[in-house]
Design an enzyme around this catalytic site. Structure first.
Site, PDB file in Angstrom:
ATOM      1  N   GLN A 106      -7.214   7.409  -6.296  1.00  0.00           N
ATOM      2  CA  GLN A 106      -8.064   6.687  -5.354  1.00  0.00           C
ATOM      3  C   GLN A 106      -9.498   6.803  -5.865  1.00  0.00           C
ATOM      4  O   GLN A 106     -10.138   7.842  -5.727  1.00  0.00           O
ATOM      5  CB  GLN A 106      -7.928   7.284  -3.957  1.00  0.00           C
ATOM      6  CG  GLN A 106      -6.486   7.392  -3.458  1.00  0.00           C
ATOM      7  CD  GLN A 106      -5.883   6.048  -3.101  1.00  0.00           C
ATOM      8  OE1 GLN A 106      -6.285   5.404  -2.143  1.00  0.00           O
ATOM      9  NE2 GLN A 106      -4.897   5.619  -3.884  1.00  0.00           N
ATOM     10  N   GLY A 143      -7.411   3.789   7.151  1.00  0.00           N
ATOM     11  CA  GLY A 143      -6.799   3.820   5.833  1.00  0.00           C
ATOM     12  C   GLY A 143      -7.714   3.301   4.734  1.00  0.00           C
ATOM     13  O   GLY A 143      -8.800   2.766   4.987  1.00  0.00           O
ATOM     14  N   HIS A 144      -7.232   3.441   3.494  1.00  0.00           N
ATOM     15  CA  HIS A 144      -8.067   3.054   2.355  1.00  0.00           C
ATOM     16  C   HIS A 144      -8.305   1.536   2.309  1.00  0.00           C
ATOM     17  O   HIS A 144      -7.457   0.745   2.655  1.00  0.00           O
ATOM     18  CB  HIS A 144      -7.464   3.540   1.028  1.00  0.00           C
ATOM     19  CG  HIS A 144      -6.057   3.112   0.776  1.00  0.00           C
ATOM     20  ND1 HIS A 144      -5.266   3.689  -0.204  1.00  0.00           N
ATOM     21  CD2 HIS A 144      -5.281   2.167   1.337  1.00  0.00           C
ATOM     22  CE1 HIS A 144      -4.084   3.106  -0.211  1.00  0.00           C
ATOM     23  NE2 HIS A 144      -4.068   2.191   0.714  1.00  0.00           N
ATOM     24  N   ASN A 145      -9.534   1.207   1.878  1.00  0.00           N
ATOM     25  CA  ASN A 145      -9.972  -0.174   1.706  1.00  0.00           C
ATOM     26  C   ASN A 145     -10.064  -0.966   3.015  1.00  0.00           C
ATOM     27  O   ASN A 145     -10.158  -2.199   2.985  1.00  0.00           O
ATOM     28  CB  ASN A 145      -9.093  -0.924   0.706  1.00  0.00           C
ATOM     29  CG  ASN A 145      -9.204  -0.334  -0.691  1.00  0.00           C
ATOM     30  OD1 ASN A 145      -8.313   0.414  -1.114  1.00  0.00           O
ATOM     31  ND2 ASN A 145     -10.285  -0.637  -1.390  1.00  0.00           N
ATOM     32  N   SER A 192      -6.342  -1.681   3.782  1.00  0.00           N
ATOM     33  CA  SER A 192      -6.753  -3.032   3.385  1.00  0.00           C
ATOM     34  C   SER A 192      -6.830  -4.026   4.535  1.00  0.00           C
ATOM     35  O   SER A 192      -6.889  -5.237   4.299  1.00  0.00           O
ATOM     36  CB  SER A 192      -5.829  -3.576   2.285  1.00  0.00           C
ATOM     37  OG  SER A 192      -5.883  -2.757   1.141  1.00  0.00           O
TER      38      SER A 192
END
Length: 348
Positions: free
Chosen positions: A196, A237-239, A257
């Site tokens: 990441q 969460g990521h992004n 995302s």
């Protein structure tokens, strides 16, 4: 702090009905406030308390003023005015610059002289702490972290490497920003971690609740816009991207995302799938399960409200037969259509 009602009215920009020299020093509930207490009426269901309240001052609308014997501050939005008044009565303590002797600070870290670094904090290489920022006890700032001016990390906040925090942010105890996102690739029966390498970026005036986590981006960045408010125990969460002035209540989870627009409200325990697009001014009620993109402004709900246990057990028993009932209804519709066609031919 103690303040005269006349001065308070001027600072709030609202009219006062009552003695401008009378003073209040605290906020209190409408039903139990005394002469030193400031309170408000924002819900008509509690109007009955106005007749008996002993509050030093009540913030309310013009329509309710005649029912109150105490001095009043008149407002079109009593709750908002009360919130502003509370901030006047309970100001944040001034930040006194310095570094506690127990803090561990890398020689390359830059700390503004007006910022405070509290006991047992750890600041790694190339950290930058802006003017009048406050780092409470036990905070950990990884390599390259930036903390903007007047931001406040209450205690035990962890900012992982590369995290950027804007101005006037407020991070409550136990929050973690910039940890690795949940990214894995399948290799047969095993999982392989995906590095990441993005960042977590928080804008100005953002608030992060206790034990809330914001993951760093996998490739690009996770971005939390200006004025966003996140409650306790939230997972971002990521992004993920969250637009300006969106507010999110406790126990909500946003999968990777997903992009959320501006001025949205997301109530408690909402679950949101990944890679979705949520437009501006979208509002989800509690426990909504969001599995598709929602672009049109408005209020959206799902989940099953609480009901008496006996009703719930009967309904659960019927759930097993829903597919069978749907097939039977379809068969009946076909038979009705066939009968109507036959009747029509015979009539001609």
């Amino acid at each position: 702090m103690e303040i005269a009602l006349g001065d308070l009215a001027v600072r709030l920009g609202v009219p006062l009905r009552g003695d401008p020299e009378a003073r209040v020093c605290r906020i209190a509930p409408l039903s139990s406030a005394d002469a030193t207490g400031l309170t408000f009426l924002g819900d008509g269901r509690f109007r009955r308390h106005l007749e008996h309240t002993r509050a030093g001052c009540v913030i309310l609308s013009d329509a309710d003023a005649d029912a109150c014997r105490s001095p009043v501050l008149l407002s079109d939005n009593p709750y908002l005015t009360f919130a502003k008044a509370a901030r006047i009565l309970y100001p944040e303590p001034a930040v006194v610059g310095g570094v506690h002797p127990s803090a561990v600070v890398d020689p390359t870290a830059q700390i503004d002289p007006t910022a405070w670094v509290g006991p047992s904090c750890v600041l790694e290489a190339d950290v930058l702490v802006g003017p009048r920022a406050f780092l409470g006890p036990g905070c950990i700032l990884g390599e390259g972290v930036r903390v903007g001016e007047e931001s406040r990390l209450v205690a035990r906040v962890t900012l992982c490497s590369g995290t950027l925090i804007g101005k006037r942010a407020l991070l409550h105890p136990g929050s973690v920003v910039g940890r690795d996102g949940f990214g894995f690739a399948r290799d047969g029966d095993r999982w392989v971690r995906m590095p990441q390498v993005g960042r977590a970026i928080l804008g100005d005036d953002v608030e992060i609740g206790a034990n809330t986590t914001v993951d760093r981006g996998a490739i690009g960045d996770t971005v939390i816009g200006n004025g966003v408010k996140l409650d306790n125990h939230i997972q971002i969460g990521h992004n993920v991207e969250i637009g300006e002035n969106t507010a999110m209540a406790a126990n909500t989870g946003i999968s990777g995302s997903t992009r959320i627009g501006r001025n949205c409200t997301i109530a408690g325990a909402v679950g949101m799938a990944g890679h979705l697009e949520i437009g501006d001014e979208v509002h989800f009620t509690g426990m909504a399960m969001v599995t598709r993109s929602v672009l049109a402004p408005g209020s959206y709900s799902s989940g099953i409200p609480a009901m008496p246990s006996a009703d719930w057990r009967r309904n659960v028993a019927r759930f097993r037969h829903l597919d069978e009932l749907a097939r039977r209804i379809k068969q009946l519709e076909i038979r009705i259509d066939t009968m109507n066609e036959t009747t029509g031919r015979e009539a001609t």
